[in-house]
Design a protein around this motif. Structure first.
Motif, PDB file in Angstrom:
ATOM      1  N   LEU A 111       0.832  -1.210   0.000  1.00 59.60           N
ATOM      2  CA  LEU A 111       0.000   0.000   0.000  1.00 59.60           C
ATOM      3  C   LEU A 111       0.863   1.256   0.000  1.00 59.60           C
ATOM      4  O   LEU A 111       0.605   2.199  -0.754  1.00 59.60           O
ATOM      5  N   ILE A 112       1.882   1.256   0.864  1.00 59.69           N
ATOM      6  CA  ILE A 112       2.744   2.441   0.951  1.00 59.69           C
ATOM      7  C   ILE A 112       3.480   2.640  -0.372  1.00 59.69           C
ATOM      8  O   ILE A 112       3.431   3.719  -0.983  1.00 59.69           O
ATOM      9  N   LEU A 113       4.125   1.574  -0.841  1.00 56.91           N
ATOM     10  CA  LEU A 113       4.855   1.659  -2.106  1.00 56.91           C
ATOM     11  C   LEU A 113       3.895   1.994  -3.250  1.00 56.91           C
ATOM     12  O   LEU A 113       4.182   2.843  -4.102  1.00 56.91           O
ATOM     13  N   GLY A 114       2.730   1.351  -3.231  1.00 58.30           N
ATOM     14  CA  GLY A 114       1.735   1.576  -4.280  1.00 58.30           C
ATOM     15  C   GLY A 114       1.288   3.029  -4.340  1.00 58.30           C
ATOM     16  O   GLY A 114       1.110   3.591  -5.423  1.00 58.30           O
ATOM     17  N   LEU A 115       1.123   3.653  -3.170  1.00 50.20           N
ATOM     18  CA  LEU A 115       0.705   5.061  -3.131  1.00 50.20           C
ATOM     19  C   LEU A 115       1.746   5.929  -3.832  1.00 50.20           C
ATOM     20  O   LEU A 115       1.418   6.772  -4.667  1.00 50.20           O
ATOM     21  N   PHE A 116       3.015   5.702  -3.506  1.00 51.90           N
ATOM     22  CA  PHE A 116       4.051   6.539  -4.108  1.00 51.90           C
ATOM     23  C   PHE A 116       4.212   6.254  -5.599  1.00 51.90           C
ATOM     24  O   PHE A 116       4.424   7.180  -6.391  1.00 51.90           O
ATOM     25  N   VAL A 117       4.081   4.991  -5.973  1.00 52.68           N
ATOM     26  CA  VAL A 117       4.146   4.671  -7.404  1.00 52.68           C
ATOM     27  C   VAL A 117       2.981   5.342  -8.139  1.00 52.68           C
ATOM     28  O   VAL A 117       3.140   5.926  -9.216  1.00 52.68           O
ATOM     29  N   ALA A 118       1.792   5.299  -7.520  1.00 49.93           N
ATOM     30  CA  ALA A 118       0.619   5.925  -8.140  1.00 49.93           C
ATOM     31  C   ALA A 118       0.842   7.427  -8.304  1.00 49.93           C
ATOM     32  O   ALA A 118       0.555   7.994  -9.363  1.00 49.93           O
ATOM     33  N   LEU A 119       1.368   8.078  -7.260  1.00 45.56           N
ATOM     34  CA  LEU A 119       1.602   9.528  -7.330  1.00 45.56           C
ATOM     35  C   LEU A 119       2.649   9.849  -8.402  1.00 45.56           C
ATOM     36  O   LEU A 119       2.513  10.822  -9.148  1.00 45.56           O
TER      37      LEU A 119
ATOM     38  N   ARG B 196       5.572   3.982 -14.679  1.00 46.78           N
ATOM     39  CA  ARG B 196       4.912   3.154 -15.688  1.00 46.78           C
ATOM     40  C   ARG B 196       5.680   1.859 -15.938  1.00 46.78           C
ATOM     41  O   ARG B 196       5.095   0.775 -16.023  1.00 46.78           O
ATOM     42  N   LEU B 197       7.002   1.994 -16.086  1.00 46.61           N
ATOM     43  CA  LEU B 197       7.857   0.833 -16.344  1.00 46.61           C
ATOM     44  C   LEU B 197       7.765  -0.166 -15.191  1.00 46.61           C
ATOM     45  O   LEU B 197       7.641  -1.369 -15.404  1.00 46.61           O
ATOM     46  N   PHE B 198       7.821   0.361 -13.973  1.00 46.79           N
ATOM     47  CA  PHE B 198       7.755  -0.485 -12.788  1.00 46.79           C
ATOM     48  C   PHE B 198       6.450  -1.289 -12.782  1.00 46.79           C
ATOM     49  O   PHE B 198       6.442  -2.506 -12.599  1.00 46.79           O
ATOM     50  N   ILE B 199       5.341  -0.577 -13.006  1.00 46.71           N
ATOM     51  CA  ILE B 199       4.034  -1.245 -12.994  1.00 46.71           C
ATOM     52  C   ILE B 199       3.975  -2.307 -14.092  1.00 46.71           C
ATOM     53  O   ILE B 199       3.544  -3.441 -13.881  1.00 46.71           O
ATOM     54  N   SER B 200       4.455  -1.927 -15.276  1.00 48.12           N
ATOM     55  CA  SER B 200       4.420  -2.856 -16.396  1.00 48.12           C
ATOM     56  C   SER B 200       5.236  -4.112 -16.097  1.00 48.12           C
ATOM     57  O   SER B 200       4.779  -5.236 -16.317  1.00 48.12           O
TER      58      SER B 200
ATOM     59  N   THR C  91      -1.749  -2.414  -6.415  1.00 50.23           N
ATOM     60  CA  THR C  91      -2.326  -1.387  -5.536  1.00 50.23           C
ATOM     61  C   THR C  91      -2.104  -0.002  -6.144  1.00 50.23           C
ATOM     62  O   THR C  91      -2.968   0.860  -6.020  1.00 50.23           O
ATOM     63  N   ALA C  92      -0.965   0.201  -6.810  1.00 51.92           N
ATOM     64  CA  ALA C  92      -0.702   1.512  -7.424  1.00 51.92           C
ATOM     65  C   ALA C  92      -1.791   1.844  -8.436  1.00 51.92           C
ATOM     66  O   ALA C  92      -2.315   2.962  -8.460  1.00 51.92           O
ATOM     67  N   GLU C  93      -2.162   0.884  -9.263  1.00 52.91           N
ATOM     68  CA  GLU C  93      -3.187   1.135 -10.273  1.00 52.91           C
ATOM     69  C   GLU C  93      -4.556   1.363  -9.628  1.00 52.91           C
ATOM     70  O   GLU C  93      -5.337   2.195 -10.091  1.00 52.91           O
TER      71      GLU C  93
END
Lengths: 249, 227
Positions: B41-49, B63-67, B110-112
């Motif tokens: 959740l924490i990492l996902g929030l920052f990736v989302a931002l 984007r690359l990380f999520i992909s 979670t980021a998405e």
């Protein structure tokens, strides 16, 4: 209090505002009227930098900003907004907070003021707009007119020198318009400086010290409400007033 | 059907005998899942931002990380961390590798979820907060995220269940979570069906608890919505 000079705004290829100059004095109530798409709302949003003007300059109290197409810095936005407040057509209350929490939110977290004191003040404001008994309700439980009155109380809590109204009654059912206009009228009597974009011609006539008629991004004419509504000089103004007043008859 | 071996379907005696050992593993499973959820959740929030940032130096890496994380199996990620990283001198405990692997893998999901929940809060909320002189972080933490949470809760619960079930993969890197222990008992008793049905039921029970928690949180988050 606020002065704009040669303000222009371009969205992609469309020039929405073409070199607008306007000065508003302390305590003055100015209504902006005009056909839809004329740039009224854009002008209002430029006054507190919700839109970035493409050119010209803006002065509010001792803060002066010139526009060259670049987005203003955070500091410039903060400086301009310390004097102004905005009331939106669609209220934009915070739905997850009760009415009173909506009002104390900004002074609490931005100005870090004492909560008890703020609650007392907020209750005073709610009484003024006639919502004291609704203070613990959530925005969704209120009617449109009540929501807009709560939104007005919310911005008043910051004691803005200049209040900007963006079509404050356009999203309301006809029978709820009056209660919001009454509140704005009271503010006018207290000497609050206000700029009101509105389609309510009777109201504009009654409440304003000055009416500004805008069309196609220009100020076509401005003056005392009596003059604008009974003896408009410009052809464009006459046509517009004929149309809106005819629709009502 | 004459030689259908009923007695091997579910050996109650073996199930009861091995239950304490298995439940200890279930505790491990829950612990890994909870810790991974928090990190995801924490990492996902920052990736989302970062992903939503206008600055391409932030949005492109996000984007690359999520992909990459969504496009690689969790199992492969665990192998890279536990069996691969020692090649470059990075060795870690099985539990550490499992938690890191699961956290970063699911943080992409979670980021998405967080990104779409944040975008679904109306632009007017940002503008109102802006004109009330609130800063970006004040607006994000006090106005936007509380509203986004309500929207993100159902998909986040699903992801949490995926995390819980995903912890079973940690057995391949010798983490003694529930499924690993089931394998151990099977090795001793040969009661494979009994043990695997038993852990299946326990996974299911844990997920039912998550559903109950979701219902509770949704009710709380929805208290300001009348419709």
């Amino acid at each position: 209090m606020i002065k704009v000079e040669n303000l222009s705004k371009q969205f992609k290829q469309v020039e929405v505002l073409k070199s607008i100059s306007l000065e508003i004095k302390k305590g003055e109530v100015v209504s902006i009227i005009g056909p839809s798409g004329s740039g009224k709302t854009t002008l209002l949003r430029c006054l507190n930098l919700l839109e970035t003007p493409s050119g010209g300059s803006l002065q509010i109290n001792n803060v002066h900003v010139s526009f060259t197409g670049k987005t203003p810095s955070k500091k410039q936005k903060v400086d301009v907004r310390q004097f102004s407040g905005m009331v939106f057509q669609h209220f934009h209350l915070f739905p997850h907070k009760t009415v009173i929490d909506n009002i104390i939110e900004a002074p609490l977290v931005v100005q870090k003021r004492n909560k008890q004191e703020l609650v007392r003040e907020a209750e005073g404001l709610l009484e003024k707009v006639g919502l004291l008994e609704h203070k613990n309700q959530f925005p969704e439980q209120l009617s449109g007119g009540q929501k807009q009155r709560a939104a007005i109380a919310r911005i008043l809590a910051l004691k803005p020198d200049l209040l900007l109204f963006d079509e404050p009654t356009s999203a309301l059912d006809p029978e709820l318009v009056g209660e919001v206009l009454t509140v704005i009228q009271e503010l006018a009597l207290e000497g609050q400086t206000m700029v009101i974009v509105t389609h309510e011609m009777d109201f504009a006539r009654e409440v304003s010290d000055r009416v500004v008629f805008i069309a196609d991004g220009h100020i076509v004419e401005q003056g005392k409400p009596e003059d604008i509504f009974t003896a408009p000089r410009e052809e464009r103004t006459k046509k517009f007033l004929q149309k809106v007043l005819l629709k009502r008859a | 059907m004459a030689d259908f071996k009923w007695k091997y379907l579910f050996n109650v005696e073996i199930a009861i005998d091995s239950l304490p050992f298995i439940l200890e593993g279930a505790w491990q499973t829950i612990l890994i899942a909870l810790v991974s959820l928090v990190f995801a959740l924490i990492l996902g929030l920052f990736v989302a931002l970062a992903r939503m940032n206008r600055f391409i130096g932030l949005s492109l890496p996000a984007r690359l990380f999520i992909s990459f994380m969504r496009g690689t199996p969790l199992l492969v990620m665990l192998f890279i961390l536990y069996f691969g990283f020692p090649m470059i001198g990075i060795e870690m405990q099985p539990l550490t590798a499992a938690i890191i692997g699961i956290s970063i893998h699911f943080s992409a999901y979670t980021a998405e979820i967080i990104r779409s929940a944040i975008s679904s809060v109306s632009k007017g909320q940002w503008e109102a907060a802006e004109t009330l002189r609130m800063s970006y972080w004040q607006t994000m933490t006090r106005i936007i995220l509380p509203q986004a949470t309500r929207i993100a809760l159902p998909p986040l619960s699903s992801t949490f269940m995926d995390i819980i079930k995903g912890t079973s993969l940690a057995m391949v890197i010798t983490v003694s979570e529930m499924f690993y222990r089931a394998k151990v008992v099977v090795g001793q008793t040969y009661e494979s069906l009994t043990l695997y049905i038993l852990v299946a039921l326990i996974y299911w029970s844990i997920c039912i608890l998550v559903t109950l928690l979701q219902d509770y949180l949704e009710k709380k988050a929805n208290r300001y919505v009348t419709a």
